[in-house]
Design an enzyme around this catalytic site. Structure first.
Site, PDB file in Angstrom:
ATOM      1  N   LYS A  14      -8.139  55.355  47.938  1.00  0.00           N
ATOM      2  CA  LYS A  14      -8.856  54.079  48.010  1.00  0.00           C
ATOM      3  C   LYS A  14      -8.306  53.248  49.174  1.00  0.00           C
ATOM      4  O   LYS A  14      -9.059  52.684  49.963  1.00  0.00           O
ATOM      5  CB  LYS A  14      -8.720  53.300  46.682  1.00  0.00           C
ATOM      6  CG  LYS A  14      -9.590  53.885  45.575  1.00  0.00           C
ATOM      7  CD  LYS A  14      -9.314  53.283  44.198  1.00  0.00           C
ATOM      8  CE  LYS A  14     -10.131  54.027  43.142  1.00  0.00           C
ATOM      9  NZ  LYS A  14      -9.878  53.607  41.763  1.00  0.00           N
ATOM     10  N   GLN A  62      -5.797  49.548  38.865  1.00  0.00           N
ATOM     11  CA  GLN A  62      -6.057  50.949  38.502  1.00  0.00           C
ATOM     12  C   GLN A  62      -5.756  51.177  37.017  1.00  0.00           C
ATOM     13  O   GLN A  62      -4.705  50.764  36.511  1.00  0.00           O
ATOM     14  CB  GLN A  62      -5.196  51.872  39.386  1.00  0.00           C
ATOM     15  CG  GLN A  62      -5.470  53.360  39.215  1.00  0.00           C
ATOM     16  CD  GLN A  62      -6.849  53.807  39.682  1.00  0.00           C
ATOM     17  OE1 GLN A  62      -7.463  53.188  40.536  1.00  0.00           O
ATOM     18  NE2 GLN A  62      -7.347  54.881  39.103  1.00  0.00           N
ATOM     19  N   ASP A  86     -14.730  46.473  40.323  1.00  0.00           N
ATOM     20  CA  ASP A  86     -14.949  47.570  39.370  1.00  0.00           C
ATOM     21  C   ASP A  86     -16.145  47.278  38.466  1.00  0.00           C
ATOM     22  O   ASP A  86     -16.659  48.188  37.810  1.00  0.00           O
ATOM     23  CB  ASP A  86     -13.716  47.715  38.465  1.00  0.00           C
ATOM     24  CG  ASP A  86     -12.755  48.791  38.936  1.00  0.00           C
ATOM     25  OD1 ASP A  86     -13.230  49.821  39.440  1.00  0.00           O
ATOM     26  OD2 ASP A  86     -11.532  48.598  38.776  1.00  0.00           O
TER      27      ASP A  86
HETATM   28  N1  GUN Z   1      -9.361  54.828  36.513  1.00  0.00           N
HETATM   29  C1  GUN Z   1     -10.270  55.831  36.537  1.00  0.00           C
HETATM   30  N2  GUN Z   1     -11.416  55.433  37.148  1.00  0.00           N
HETATM   31  C2  GUN Z   1     -11.234  54.136  37.487  1.00  0.00           C
HETATM   32  C3  GUN Z   1     -12.056  53.187  38.158  1.00  0.00           C
HETATM   33  O1  GUN Z   1     -13.212  53.436  38.526  1.00  0.00           O
HETATM   34  N3  GUN Z   1     -11.474  51.953  38.332  1.00  0.00           N
HETATM   35  C4  GUN Z   1     -10.221  51.647  37.913  1.00  0.00           C
HETATM   36  N4  GUN Z   1      -9.774  50.412  38.123  1.00  0.00           N
HETATM   37  N5  GUN Z   1      -9.434  52.521  37.292  1.00  0.00           N
HETATM   38  C5  GUN Z   1      -9.936  53.759  37.092  1.00  0.00           C
END
Ligand code: GUN
Length: 295
Positions: A54, A98, A121
Protein backbone atom coordinates in the site's frame (compact mmCIF):
# COMPACT_ATOMS: atom_id res chain seq x y z
CA UNK A 1 -14.77 -24.63 -22.23
CA UNK A 2 -11.81 -22.93 -20.60
CA UNK A 3 -12.58 -19.67 -18.82
CA UNK A 4 -11.11 -16.32 -19.81
CA UNK A 5 -8.76 -14.98 -17.14
CA UNK A 6 -9.81 -11.63 -15.70
CA UNK A 7 -6.50 -9.81 -15.36
CA UNK A 8 -6.93 -7.76 -12.19
CA UNK A 9 -3.23 -6.85 -12.14
CA UNK A 10 -3.43 -5.20 -15.59
CA UNK A 11 -6.69 -3.38 -14.71
CA UNK A 12 -5.23 -2.21 -11.37
CA UNK A 13 -2.02 -0.98 -13.08
CA UNK A 14 -4.16 1.08 -15.47
CA UNK A 15 -6.24 2.50 -12.60
CA UNK A 16 -3.10 3.38 -10.58
CA UNK A 17 -1.73 5.24 -13.63
CA UNK A 18 -5.00 7.20 -13.92
CA UNK A 19 -4.86 7.98 -10.18
CA UNK A 20 -1.29 9.28 -10.72
CA UNK A 21 -2.53 11.59 -13.51
CA UNK A 22 -5.36 12.83 -11.23
CA UNK A 23 -2.83 13.51 -8.44
CA UNK A 24 -0.67 15.65 -10.81
CA UNK A 25 -3.76 17.55 -12.01
CA UNK A 26 -4.77 18.35 -8.42
CA UNK A 27 -1.23 19.44 -7.62
CA UNK A 28 -1.07 21.70 -10.70
CA UNK A 29 -4.54 23.19 -10.27
CA UNK A 30 -4.90 23.44 -6.51
CA UNK A 31 -1.35 23.06 -5.24
CA UNK A 32 -1.85 20.06 -2.95
CA UNK A 33 -1.05 16.35 -2.98
CA UNK A 34 -3.56 13.93 -1.43
CA UNK A 35 -2.09 12.29 1.68
CA UNK A 36 -2.67 8.76 3.00
CA UNK A 37 -1.70 7.63 6.52
CA UNK A 38 -1.36 3.88 7.07
CA UNK A 39 -1.24 2.54 10.62
CA UNK A 40 0.05 -0.93 11.45
CA UNK A 41 -0.08 -2.27 15.00
CA UNK A 42 2.00 -5.36 15.79
CA UNK A 43 3.82 -7.73 13.46
CA UNK A 44 1.24 -9.84 11.63
CA UNK A 45 3.29 -11.12 8.63
CA UNK A 46 0.40 -10.92 6.13
CA UNK A 47 -0.46 -7.37 7.27
CA UNK A 48 3.23 -6.38 6.90
CA UNK A 49 3.14 -7.44 3.22
CA UNK A 50 -0.18 -5.66 2.53
CA UNK A 51 0.97 -2.45 4.24
CA UNK A 52 4.33 -2.45 2.44
CA UNK A 53 2.52 -2.69 -0.93
CA UNK A 54 0.00 0.00 0.00
CA UNK A 55 2.80 2.41 0.96
CA UNK A 56 4.85 1.63 -2.16
CA UNK A 57 1.91 2.25 -4.51
CA UNK A 58 0.87 5.43 -2.65
CA UNK A 59 4.37 6.85 -3.13
CA UNK A 60 4.48 5.74 -6.80
CA UNK A 61 1.24 7.57 -7.54
CA UNK A 62 2.75 10.85 -6.27
CA UNK A 63 0.67 11.15 -3.10
CA UNK A 64 1.96 11.97 0.36
CA UNK A 65 2.44 8.71 2.25
CA UNK A 66 2.72 8.58 6.05
CA UNK A 67 3.42 5.34 7.87
CA UNK A 68 2.87 4.68 11.58
CA UNK A 69 4.17 1.37 12.93
CA UNK A 70 3.22 0.73 16.52
CA UNK A 71 4.24 -2.15 18.80
CA UNK A 72 1.86 -5.03 19.62
CA UNK A 73 1.65 -3.67 23.19
CA UNK A 74 0.09 -0.35 22.05
CA UNK A 75 -3.01 0.41 24.13
CA UNK A 76 -6.40 1.25 22.61
CA UNK A 77 -6.12 4.70 24.18
CA UNK A 78 -2.77 5.34 22.44
CA UNK A 79 -4.14 4.19 19.08
CA UNK A 80 -7.25 6.36 19.47
CA UNK A 81 -4.99 9.34 20.27
CA UNK A 82 -3.00 8.73 17.06
CA UNK A 83 -6.20 8.51 14.97
CA UNK A 84 -7.42 11.76 16.56
CA UNK A 85 -4.17 13.53 15.59
CA UNK A 86 -4.49 12.21 12.00
CA UNK A 87 -8.15 13.35 11.87
CA UNK A 88 -6.94 16.85 12.79
CA UNK A 89 -3.97 16.88 10.38
CA UNK A 90 -4.92 18.86 7.28
CA UNK A 91 -2.23 17.16 5.13
CA UNK A 92 -3.92 13.79 5.65
CA UNK A 93 -6.92 12.94 3.43
CA UNK A 94 -7.12 9.21 4.10
CA UNK A 95 -6.52 7.08 7.20
CA UNK A 96 -6.17 3.31 7.02
CA UNK A 97 -5.72 1.24 10.17
CA UNK A 98 -4.69 -2.22 9.01
CA UNK A 99 -6.86 -5.04 10.39
CA UNK A 100 -6.77 -7.32 12.29
CA UNK A 101 -5.74 -5.38 15.39
CA UNK A 102 -4.27 -7.08 18.48
CA UNK A 103 -7.00 -8.75 20.59
CA UNK A 104 -6.86 -6.20 23.44
CA UNK A 105 -7.96 -3.39 21.08
CA UNK A 106 -11.62 -2.91 20.15
CA UNK A 107 -11.61 -2.77 16.33
CA UNK A 108 -15.03 -1.15 16.06
CA UNK A 109 -14.04 1.65 18.44
CA UNK A 110 -10.93 2.38 16.37
CA UNK A 111 -12.69 2.19 12.97
CA UNK A 112 -15.45 4.51 14.18
CA UNK A 113 -12.97 7.00 15.61
CA UNK A 114 -11.72 7.72 12.05
CA UNK A 115 -13.36 10.80 10.62
CA UNK A 116 -15.88 9.45 8.03
CA UNK A 117 -14.50 11.91 5.44
CA UNK A 118 -11.02 10.31 5.83
CA UNK A 119 -12.24 6.70 6.20
CA UNK A 120 -10.81 5.44 2.87
CA UNK A 121 -11.65 1.84 3.88
CA UNK A 122 -15.33 2.77 4.06
CA UNK A 123 -15.74 0.69 7.23
CA UNK A 124 -17.14 3.34 9.61
CA UNK A 125 -20.85 3.35 10.42
CA UNK A 126 -21.65 6.58 8.46
CA UNK A 127 -20.00 5.18 5.30
CA UNK A 128 -21.71 1.79 5.74
CA UNK A 129 -25.02 3.65 6.06
CA UNK A 130 -24.36 5.79 2.99
CA UNK A 131 -23.49 2.72 0.91
CA UNK A 132 -26.89 1.19 1.63
CA UNK A 133 -28.77 4.47 1.01
CA UNK A 134 -27.46 7.22 -1.28
CA UNK A 135 -24.16 5.58 -2.27
CA UNK A 136 -22.40 8.90 -1.67
CA UNK A 137 -19.86 7.76 0.94
CA UNK A 138 -16.45 6.11 0.66
CA UNK A 139 -16.80 2.51 -0.58
CA UNK A 140 -14.77 -0.46 0.79
CA UNK A 141 -11.86 -1.12 -1.55
CA UNK A 142 -12.07 -4.87 -2.22
CA UNK A 143 -15.78 -4.95 -3.20
CA UNK A 144 -15.33 -1.76 -5.22
CA UNK A 145 -12.45 -3.46 -7.07
CA UNK A 146 -14.66 -6.52 -7.72
CA UNK A 147 -17.44 -4.32 -9.11
CA UNK A 148 -15.06 -2.49 -11.46
CA UNK A 149 -13.73 -5.83 -12.79
CA UNK A 150 -17.26 -7.18 -13.28
CA UNK A 151 -18.44 -4.06 -15.11
CA UNK A 152 -15.33 -4.07 -17.26
CA UNK A 153 -15.91 -7.70 -18.21
CA UNK A 154 -19.71 -7.84 -18.46
CA UNK A 155 -20.80 -4.22 -18.98
CA UNK A 156 -24.30 -3.71 -17.56
CA UNK A 157 -25.00 -6.17 -14.69
CA UNK A 158 -28.78 -5.62 -14.69
CA UNK A 159 -30.79 -8.75 -13.93
CA UNK A 160 -27.81 -11.02 -13.21
CA UNK A 161 -28.07 -13.51 -10.37
CA UNK A 162 -25.15 -12.70 -8.08
CA UNK A 163 -24.22 -15.06 -5.25
CA UNK A 164 -21.70 -14.03 -2.60
CA UNK A 165 -20.07 -16.59 -0.33
CA UNK A 166 -19.12 -14.84 2.93
CA UNK A 167 -20.90 -12.20 5.04
CA UNK A 168 -17.96 -10.13 6.35
CA UNK A 169 -18.17 -6.38 6.89
CA UNK A 170 -15.06 -5.93 4.70
CA UNK A 171 -16.23 -7.86 1.61
CA UNK A 172 -19.48 -9.85 1.70
CA UNK A 173 -21.95 -7.24 2.98
CA UNK A 174 -20.65 -4.20 1.01
CA UNK A 175 -20.34 -6.39 -2.12
CA UNK A 176 -24.04 -7.21 -1.78
CA UNK A 177 -24.93 -3.50 -1.53
CA UNK A 178 -22.90 -2.65 -4.62
CA UNK A 179 -24.44 -5.46 -6.67
CA UNK A 180 -27.96 -4.50 -5.56
CA UNK A 181 -27.22 -0.95 -6.74
CA UNK A 182 -26.03 -2.42 -10.05
CA UNK A 183 -29.49 -4.08 -10.43
CA UNK A 184 -28.40 -7.67 -9.70
CA UNK A 185 -30.54 -10.14 -7.78
CA UNK A 186 -28.26 -10.84 -4.82
CA UNK A 187 -27.92 -13.82 -2.46
CA UNK A 188 -25.47 -13.81 0.45
CA UNK A 189 -24.46 -17.27 1.60
CA UNK A 190 -22.32 -18.24 4.61
CA UNK A 191 -21.24 -21.10 6.85
CA UNK A 192 -24.81 -21.79 8.04
CA UNK A 193 -26.42 -21.72 4.56
CA UNK A 194 -28.41 -24.86 3.76
CA UNK A 195 -27.55 -26.32 0.35
CA UNK A 196 -24.63 -23.98 -0.38
CA UNK A 197 -23.85 -25.91 -3.56
CA UNK A 198 -27.42 -25.41 -4.85
CA UNK A 199 -27.33 -21.66 -4.11
CA UNK A 200 -23.96 -21.23 -5.83
CA UNK A 201 -25.16 -23.17 -8.87
CA UNK A 202 -27.78 -20.43 -9.55
CA UNK A 203 -25.09 -17.74 -9.89
CA UNK A 204 -24.35 -15.86 -13.10
CA UNK A 205 -21.81 -14.02 -10.93
CA UNK A 206 -20.15 -15.88 -8.04
CA UNK A 207 -18.00 -13.97 -5.53
CA UNK A 208 -16.03 -16.17 -3.13
CA UNK A 209 -14.84 -14.43 0.05
CA UNK A 210 -14.65 -17.11 2.73
CA UNK A 211 -10.93 -17.41 3.51
CA UNK A 212 -10.84 -21.16 2.99
CA UNK A 213 -8.41 -22.56 0.39
CA UNK A 214 -9.90 -24.18 -2.76
CA UNK A 215 -13.35 -24.26 -1.09
CA UNK A 216 -15.55 -23.70 -4.18
CA UNK A 217 -15.76 -26.82 -6.33
CA UNK A 218 -16.42 -27.20 -10.03
CA UNK A 219 -19.76 -28.94 -9.35
CA UNK A 220 -21.06 -25.78 -7.58
CA UNK A 221 -20.55 -23.54 -10.60
CA UNK A 222 -23.07 -22.97 -13.39
CA UNK A 223 -21.81 -23.31 -16.95
CA UNK A 224 -20.62 -19.90 -18.14
CA UNK A 225 -20.66 -18.19 -14.73
CA UNK A 226 -18.24 -15.34 -13.98
CA UNK A 227 -16.25 -16.18 -10.84
CA UNK A 228 -14.41 -13.65 -8.65
CA UNK A 229 -12.03 -15.14 -6.10
CA UNK A 230 -11.33 -12.79 -3.18
CA UNK A 231 -9.42 -15.36 -1.08
CA UNK A 232 -5.65 -15.37 -0.61
CA UNK A 233 -4.54 -18.48 1.29
CA UNK A 234 -1.12 -20.06 1.64
CA UNK A 235 -1.06 -23.86 1.43
CA UNK A 236 1.25 -25.77 3.83
CA UNK A 237 4.94 -25.92 2.76
CA UNK A 238 5.99 -28.73 0.42
CA UNK A 239 9.43 -30.04 1.39
CA UNK A 240 11.74 -27.03 1.61
CA UNK A 241 9.46 -24.88 -0.60
CA UNK A 242 7.02 -22.28 0.76
CA UNK A 243 3.40 -23.38 0.27
CA UNK A 244 1.82 -21.82 -2.82
CA UNK A 245 -0.81 -19.07 -2.73
CA UNK A 246 -4.32 -20.18 -3.69
CA UNK A 247 -7.74 -18.58 -3.61
CA UNK A 248 -11.07 -19.74 -2.18
CA UNK A 249 -11.94 -21.34 -5.54
CA UNK A 250 -10.63 -24.64 -6.89
CA UNK A 251 -9.26 -22.69 -9.85
CA UNK A 252 -7.79 -25.57 -11.88
CA UNK A 253 -11.16 -27.34 -12.10
CA UNK A 254 -13.59 -24.38 -12.03
CA UNK A 255 -11.77 -22.90 -15.05
CA UNK A 256 -13.35 -25.69 -17.15
CA UNK A 257 -16.91 -24.55 -16.27
CA UNK A 258 -16.80 -20.76 -15.77
CA UNK A 259 -16.75 -18.29 -18.67
CA UNK A 260 -14.37 -16.00 -16.80
CA UNK A 261 -12.44 -16.17 -13.53
CA UNK A 262 -9.93 -14.11 -11.54
CA UNK A 263 -6.62 -15.86 -10.78
CA UNK A 264 -4.87 -15.81 -7.38
CA UNK A 265 -2.51 -14.02 -7.22
CA UNK A 266 -3.09 -11.29 -9.82
CA UNK A 267 -6.88 -11.06 -9.72
CA UNK A 268 -8.85 -9.19 -7.08
CA UNK A 269 -5.82 -8.51 -4.77
CA UNK A 270 -4.19 -5.72 -6.84
CA UNK A 271 -7.59 -4.03 -7.23
CA UNK A 272 -7.85 -3.48 -3.46
CA UNK A 273 -4.75 -1.26 -3.44
CA UNK A 274 -5.74 0.57 -6.64
CA UNK A 275 -9.17 1.37 -5.14
CA UNK A 276 -7.54 2.55 -1.90
CA UNK A 277 -5.55 5.11 -3.90
CA UNK A 278 -8.67 6.10 -5.84
CA UNK A 279 -10.62 6.51 -2.58
CA UNK A 280 -7.84 8.73 -1.19
CA UNK A 281 -8.10 11.07 -4.20
CA UNK A 282 -11.92 11.02 -3.87
CA UNK A 283 -11.67 11.86 -0.15
CA UNK A 284 -9.17 14.68 -0.82
CA UNK A 285 -11.55 16.32 -3.34
CA UNK A 286 -14.71 15.89 -1.22
CA UNK A 287 -13.01 17.39 1.82
CA UNK A 288 -11.97 20.45 -0.22
CA UNK A 289 -15.28 20.65 -2.05
CA UNK A 290 -13.64 20.49 -5.48
CA UNK A 291 -14.49 18.40 -8.55
CA UNK A 292 -12.79 15.02 -8.67
CA UNK A 293 -10.64 14.45 -11.79
CA UNK A 294 -11.72 11.45 -13.86
CA UNK A 295 -9.89 8.21 -12.90
N1 GUN B 1 -7.24 -6.30 6.40
C1 GUN B 1 -7.60 -7.08 5.36
N2 GUN B 1 -8.18 -6.35 4.38
C2 GUN B 1 -8.21 -5.07 4.83
C3 GUN B 1 -8.67 -3.85 4.25
O1 GUN B 1 -9.22 -3.79 3.15
N3 GUN B 1 -8.49 -2.74 5.05
C4 GUN B 1 -7.91 -2.79 6.27
N4 GUN B 1 -7.81 -1.65 6.96
N5 GUN B 1 -7.47 -3.91 6.82
C5 GUN B 1 -7.61 -5.04 6.10
Amino acid sequence: MSAKLIDGKAFADGLIKRVGVAVSKLNNRYNFKPGLAVVLVGENPASEVYVKNKILQTEKSGMVSIEHRLPETTSEKELLALVKSLNEDDKIDGILVQLPLPKHINENAVINSISPSKDVDGFSIPNVGLLSTSGEGLIPCTPLGCLLLLQDHLGDLTGKNAVIIGRSNIVGKPMAQLLIKANCTVTITHSKTKNLEGECKKADILVAAIGSPLFVKKEWVKNGAVVLDVGINRLPPEGDKKGRLVGDVDFENVIEIASAITPVPGGVGPMTIACLLRNTVTASCKRRNINEPEM
